[in-house]
Write an enzyme that holds these catalytic residues in place. Structure first.
Site, mmCIF file in Angstrom:
data_model
loop_
_atom_site.group_PDB
_atom_site.id
_atom_site.type_symbol
_atom_site.label_atom_id
_atom_site.label_comp_id
_atom_site.label_asym_id
_atom_site.label_seq_id
_atom_site.Cartn_x
_atom_site.Cartn_y
_atom_site.Cartn_z
ATOM 1 N N THR A 109 0.233 -0.709 -0.229
ATOM 2 C CA THR A 109 0.225 -0.370 -0.504
ATOM 3 C C THR A 109 0.914 1.605 -0.153
ATOM 4 O O THR A 109 1.615 1.669 1.026
ATOM 5 C CB THR A 109 -0.957 0.195 1.698
ATOM 6 O OG1 THR A 109 -0.295 -0.392 2.037
ATOM 7 C CG2 THR A 109 -2.003 -1.053 1.244
ATOM 8 N N MET A 139 -0.191 0.212 7.678
ATOM 9 C CA MET A 139 -1.264 -0.898 6.292
ATOM 10 C C MET A 139 0.071 -1.624 6.014
ATOM 11 O O MET A 139 0.457 -2.345 5.332
ATOM 12 C CB MET A 139 -1.907 0.270 5.344
ATOM 13 C CG MET A 139 -2.962 0.673 5.383
ATOM 14 S SD MET A 139 -3.758 1.321 4.408
ATOM 15 C CE MET A 139 -3.319 3.390 3.482
ATOM 16 N N HIS A 140 1.335 -0.902 5.976
ATOM 17 C CA HIS A 140 2.612 -1.396 5.619
ATOM 18 C C HIS A 140 2.914 -2.286 6.559
ATOM 19 O O HIS A 140 3.553 -3.455 5.709
ATOM 20 C CB HIS A 140 4.044 -0.699 5.495
ATOM 21 C CG HIS A 140 4.212 0.663 4.596
ATOM 22 N ND1 HIS A 140 5.324 1.305 4.061
ATOM 23 C CD2 HIS A 140 3.240 0.626 3.683
ATOM 24 C CE1 HIS A 140 5.003 1.971 2.784
ATOM 25 N NE2 HIS A 140 4.048 1.879 2.545
ATOM 26 N N GLU A 141 2.410 -2.793 7.620
ATOM 27 C CA GLU A 141 3.181 -3.498 8.616
ATOM 28 C C GLU A 141 2.297 -5.045 8.022
ATOM 29 O O GLU A 141 2.847 -6.351 7.752
ATOM 30 C CB GLU A 141 3.023 -3.618 10.000
ATOM 31 C CG GLU A 141 3.753 -2.297 10.694
ATOM 32 C CD GLU A 141 4.680 -2.513 10.826
ATOM 33 O OE1 GLU A 141 5.098 -4.465 10.825
ATOM 34 O OE2 GLU A 141 5.483 -2.094 10.349
ATOM 35 N N PHE A 148 3.501 -5.147 3.580
ATOM 36 C CA PHE A 148 4.994 -5.055 2.910
ATOM 37 C C PHE A 148 5.065 -6.031 3.105
ATOM 38 O O PHE A 148 6.195 -6.207 2.661
ATOM 39 C CB PHE A 148 5.540 -3.846 3.602
ATOM 40 C CG PHE A 148 6.959 -3.076 2.962
ATOM 41 C CD1 PHE A 148 7.286 -3.633 2.402
ATOM 42 C CD2 PHE A 148 6.406 -1.633 2.005
ATOM 43 C CE1 PHE A 148 8.134 -3.408 0.802
ATOM 44 C CE2 PHE A 148 6.923 -0.298 0.778
ATOM 45 C CZ PHE A 148 8.090 -1.448 0.764
#
Length: 248
Positions: free
Chosen positions: A136, A228-230, A233
């Site tokens: 994201t 969101m990266h957690e 990603f």
């Protein structure tokens, strides 16, 4: 070692910052990040400058994350917030003009959009291609894009991750000048001279007032982007996409 961000006083009150990391094609290398942080620190410490023009070299404005940087985030060793270059223009107390004469890719495009004035090139490519890598958006993209381009075009840019020439974005009605590449910097410098005619204190006060809502909402939006990266990603598919898209 000479910085890849060239600092030039065009006139006593106008600073031109030229990003020229030819080795990494103006991706967010350590050299480019450190150069930008140092340059804006000098500007912050000055009580003379009134306006900054930020530009790139040849056909590159700024090209987003390096392969190594993206993999470091994927592996949990870094976050895009570790060194904040994306909102340097927003945080700068004096007006900043992004003379985006070349390609603006991912976070590089976002960094330019945080400027107070944006000028694009008809020939150059602009994209917020985070989702092509499977993760994201970050870099404050979900904050600044809707404010500068509207929610409809933002959703198209972020979700579909398409690639657009400046001429295409001009047809879509973006609210920025879109000029032939050779004319972008000249237009930016003329605008800078017009801005520099105004009193410095008034410029600082008015910019502070105008961008206050963005400065206030950005930290919470960036916090949500990191969350969101957690979740996105660290997927194995992201590593595969990074390697594939960087050709390795």
């Amino acid at each position: 070692m000479e910085s890849v961000v060239h600092f030039q006083e065009i006139e006593p009150e106008i600073v031109l910052l030229t990003m020229e990391d030819r080795v990494h094609k103006n991706t967010f290398s350590k050299e480019l990040i450190d150069g930008l942080l140092e340059a804006f620190a000098v500007i912050e410490a000055s009580n003379v400058y009134k306006v900054v023009v930020l530009t790139g070299y040849d056909s590159y404005f700024a090209s987003g994350g390096t392969r190594e940087g993206l993999l470091a985030i994927h592996e949990g060793r870094e976050k895009f917030t570790d060194k904040n270059v994306y909102s340097l223009a927003l945080d700068c107390k004096i007006p900043v003009i992004a003379a985006m004469q070349g390609h603006g890719i991912g976070g590089g495009f976002i960094m330019g959009l945080f400027a107070d004035f944006v000028i694009l090139s008809r020939e150059s490519v602009y994209t917020t291609n985070f989702m092509k890598y499977g993760f994201t958006p970050g870099m404050g993209a979900t904050c600044i894009l809707p404010r500068k381009l509207g929610i409809s075009l933002t959703e198209e840019l972020l979700i579909n991750s398409g690639t657009y020439r400046g001429a295409e974005l001009e047809k879509r009605g973006i609210p920025f000048p879109v000029l032939p590449r050779a004319e972008v910097l000249g237009h930016a410098l003329e605008l800078a001279r017009q801005i520099a005619e105004k009193p410095r204190y008034s410029l600082i006060l008015l910019k502070d007032h105008l961008v206050a809502p963005i400065r206030e909402e950005l930290p919470s939006i960036v916090e949500r982007e990191v969350m969101m990266h957690e979740k996105t990603f660290h997927q194995p598919e992201v590593r595969e996409r990074i390697n594939a898209l960087f050709g390795k």
